[in-house]
Design an enzyme around this catalytic site. Structure first.
Site, PDB file in Angstrom:
ATOM      1  N   CYS A 133     -38.878  99.907 -62.490  1.00 49.74           N
ATOM      2  CA  CYS A 133     -37.677  99.099 -62.291  1.00 49.74           C
ATOM      3  C   CYS A 133     -37.788  97.745 -62.984  1.00 49.74           C
ATOM      4  O   CYS A 133     -38.870  97.287 -63.318  1.00 49.74           O
ATOM      5  CB  CYS A 133     -37.464  98.855 -60.812  1.00 49.74           C
ATOM      6  SG  CYS A 133     -37.599 100.328 -59.815  1.00 49.74           S
ATOM      7  N   GLY A 168     -41.145  98.424 -56.803  1.00 48.31           N
ATOM      8  CA  GLY A 168     -42.381  98.804 -56.118  1.00 48.31           C
ATOM      9  C   GLY A 168     -42.101  99.807 -55.025  1.00 48.31           C
ATOM     10  O   GLY A 168     -41.065 100.493 -55.034  1.00 48.31           O
TER      11      GLY A 168
END
Ligand code: F6R
Length: 603
Positions: free
Chosen positions: A2, A100
């Site tokens: 991401c 994460g």
């Protein structure tokens, strides 16, 4: 992986955020979103697929004048790539973006559900915003609520949060995932997961350390660690964008080699506890009803599959065969419904692997994909998928994709062993201990890289390379040879060490380079004998081993590991760097070698 962007200032926020996300496209993503905050109102937009879709959706929206905003590109790891799972995630008055994995999201979610909180997505990230708002509803102010939320969440995260409770503020936190803050003379404030989006905008930046959190307004940046205010160490932002995307490395392949330690932690995250392996994706497969595994894959993924045959038979006590997908397709295979069909593919789009999977589906086999790209063709067609979580791989020669495939297969072998009760508690514990050491094994030592760089000049000619190994080091030898071929264009073969005397030894002379993988944990004496046979015929030998070998011409010493998989991953990195440094000396294009494509969607 991401990407994160954040901004406080006068600019058109939508434009700045989306342009910033464009700079993060190289990290790979499957959905994107932004949220901006102005005059007490939060506007949020999310779209599946490319940024173009988000641009289209926000066409009529503008957000100029003073305000703040956050933006995110998502690479699915928990929950499918859908608009609902895209970030920002919202509560009743706050929005967050997160990179994460929140390892304890299940417990947090269970607790919040029991208190009546409603969830919209299947992501782990959504717990952050609800937990934050829960604390506010219990009477905390936003700063305390944010700090307490960060104390509760475990795992890896870079988080940005905006809330109507503190309209001028962006809250941030960082642990094991990169996050940086920036500013400039106009006192604009910036946040990002890497340098590239901030170049030309921020002049000074601070790279946050693990455990740091805090808040930013237009006038101040407050960073805390262990409840103490930290004085930020600002440095001048460099200006080369491509260099920034490569994180300072010369090539994407080199960056990806160095990234392996981090990405493998992501592969393990939420799947490994002290004494067990949890793969919730596989809850519906009854492994006691399966009596063999058939793996199909191509290239590097095939090599990962070959490693897995040793792991499945040894740890899960289940018969396992691996086949090259392009061969499997046309051999009219005999398939049995009690066989689990396992396809391995980084891209999830490889035509031969996809066709092999279709054959297995028609034959009624349960199909499991090990893949890096959610929503790819192979993932969509398979009954279940284990994502490897490597993030996008830019180098055509696969490195971190291979490492995470092998790691995922190791997890799977242990998981099946647990389900079939073929692994004792003691064995499971030692395997898990070994597994958790792998991220540190994968940290590249400067001295090792330098040594390989120096050695590489002796290996630029000759009439060929033989990479030899035994057991799981045989597929590793195949992979080492493939890496070298792909980027150096030198001829290289991987061979089982014990098989050399059955033919290839005829090629041996001083111009034949042998790269010998000599782990101390598996069959050391056997491979030593094989190397002696080659040395006696004057082969030039580069031994990779923790044990010094006098007859080797060159020697790369590995560390004193006690588990074969630790030795495996350490030697894997050495061979990747060796291929890289030889190819660099030969002046080749490292990231885009001739004649190769990243995704092979033709037969
Ligand atoms: C080698 C390499 C290829 C791929 C192969 C299969 O570095 O990348 O050999 O492994 O083309 O691709 P995937 O894994 O995408 O199915």
């Amino acid at each position: 992986m991401c990407g994160i962007i954040g901004y406080i200032g006068e600019r058109e926020k939508k434009e700045f955020l989306i342009n910033g996300l464009k700079e993060l496209e190289y990290r790979g993503y499957d959905s994107a979103g932004i949220a901006t905050f102005k005059n007490g109102h939060i506007s949020s937009y999310r779209a599946l697929g490319k940024l173009e879709n988000l641009i289209h959706k926000t066409d009529l929206f503008s957000s100029d004048g003073f305000g703040l905003g956050i933006g995110h590109t998502r690479w699915a790891t928990h929950g499918k790539p859908t608009e609902i799972n895209a970030h920002p995630h919202c509560g009743e008055f706050s929005h967050i973006i997160h990179n994460g994995i929140i390892e304890n999201h299940r417990e947090i979610k269970k607790n919040l559900l029991s208190k009546g909180v409603k969830f919209l997505s299947q992501t782990d990230s959504e717990v952050i915003v609800h937990q934050f708002e829960k604390f506010i509803s219990e009477g905390m102010d936003a700063k305390k609520a944010f700090k307490n939320t960060i104390e509760i969440v475990q795992g890896a995260y870079a988080i940005l949060l905006i809330t109507k409770d503190e309209p001028d503020t962006i809250f941030f936190a960082k642990s094991r995932v990169p996050l940086m803050l920036g500013t400039n003379r106009k006192k604009e404030k910036f946040m990002s997961s890497s340098d590239a989006p901030l170049m030309g905008h921020a002049t000074e930046v601070v790279y946050l350390e693990d455990g740091e959190y805090g808040w930013i307004t237009k006038d101040e940046i407050s960073i805390f660690a262990d409840e103490q205010l930290v004085t930020p160490k600002f440095i001048t932002l460099k200006k080369n964008k491509i260099h920034a995307q490569k994180n300072g490395f010369r090539f994407f392949m080199e960056k990806e080699i160095y990234e392996q330690s981090n990405v493998i932690s992501e592969t393990f995250m939420g799947r490994v506890s002290n004494d067990s392996i949890e793969l919730e994706e596989l809850n519906n497969i009854d492994f006691n009803n399966i009596d063999s595994i058939k793996i199909c894959a191509c290239g590097t993924s095939y090599h990962a599959g070959l490693v897995a045959t040793y792991l499945f038979e040894r740890l899960s006590k289940i018969k396992c065969q691996v086949e090259i997908a392009s061969e499997f397709r046309y051999k009219e295979p005999l398939l049995d419904k009690k066989t689990l069909f396992l396809s391995i593919s980084q891209s999830g789009e490889t035509a031969d692997t996809l066709e092999a999977l279709k054959i297995a589906k028609i034959a009624g086999l349960t199909s499991l994909a090990i893949c890096n790209v959610d929503n790819s063709s192979i993932v969509r067609l398979s009954d279940v998928t284990l994502l490897t979580r490597a993030g996008i791989e830019r180098g055509v020669a696969s490195t971190k994709a291979f490492a995470t495939q092998v790691a995922t297969l190791w997890l799977l072998a242990l998981y099946i062993g647990k389900n079939r009760k073929t692994i004792s508690k003691e064995k499971m514990r030692t395997e898990i201990e070994a597994l958790l050491r792998i991220p540190s094994v994968l940290v590249v030592k400067n001295s090792t890289h330098e040594k390989i760089k120096r050695l590489s000049k002796r290996y630029l000619h000759g009439h060929g390379f033989f990479f030899i190994g035994r057991d799981i080091f045989f597929p590793l030898a195949l992979e080492g040879a493939l890496k070298l071929k792909e980027i150096s264009y030198l001829h290289a073969e991987g061979y089982p060490a014990g098989e050399m005397k059955h033919g290839p030894i005829a090629l041996v002379d001083s111009e034949l380079f042998t790269i010998a993988l000599m782990p101390q944990t598996i069959l050391y004496d056997k491979i030593k004998n094989n190397v002696e046979e080659l040395s006696a015929r004057d082969a030039t030998i580069l031994a990779i081993s923790p044990k010094k070998l006098n007859l080797a011409d060159d020697f790369i010493k590995t560390s004193n590991q006690s588990h074969p998989m630790s030795e495996f991953f350490e030697m894997m990195i050495i061979m990747q760097i060796l291929a890289l440094e030889i190819a660099v000396r030969l002046g080749n294009d490292i990231d885009m070698p001739r004649n190769l494509a990243k995704s092979v969607t033709v037969e």
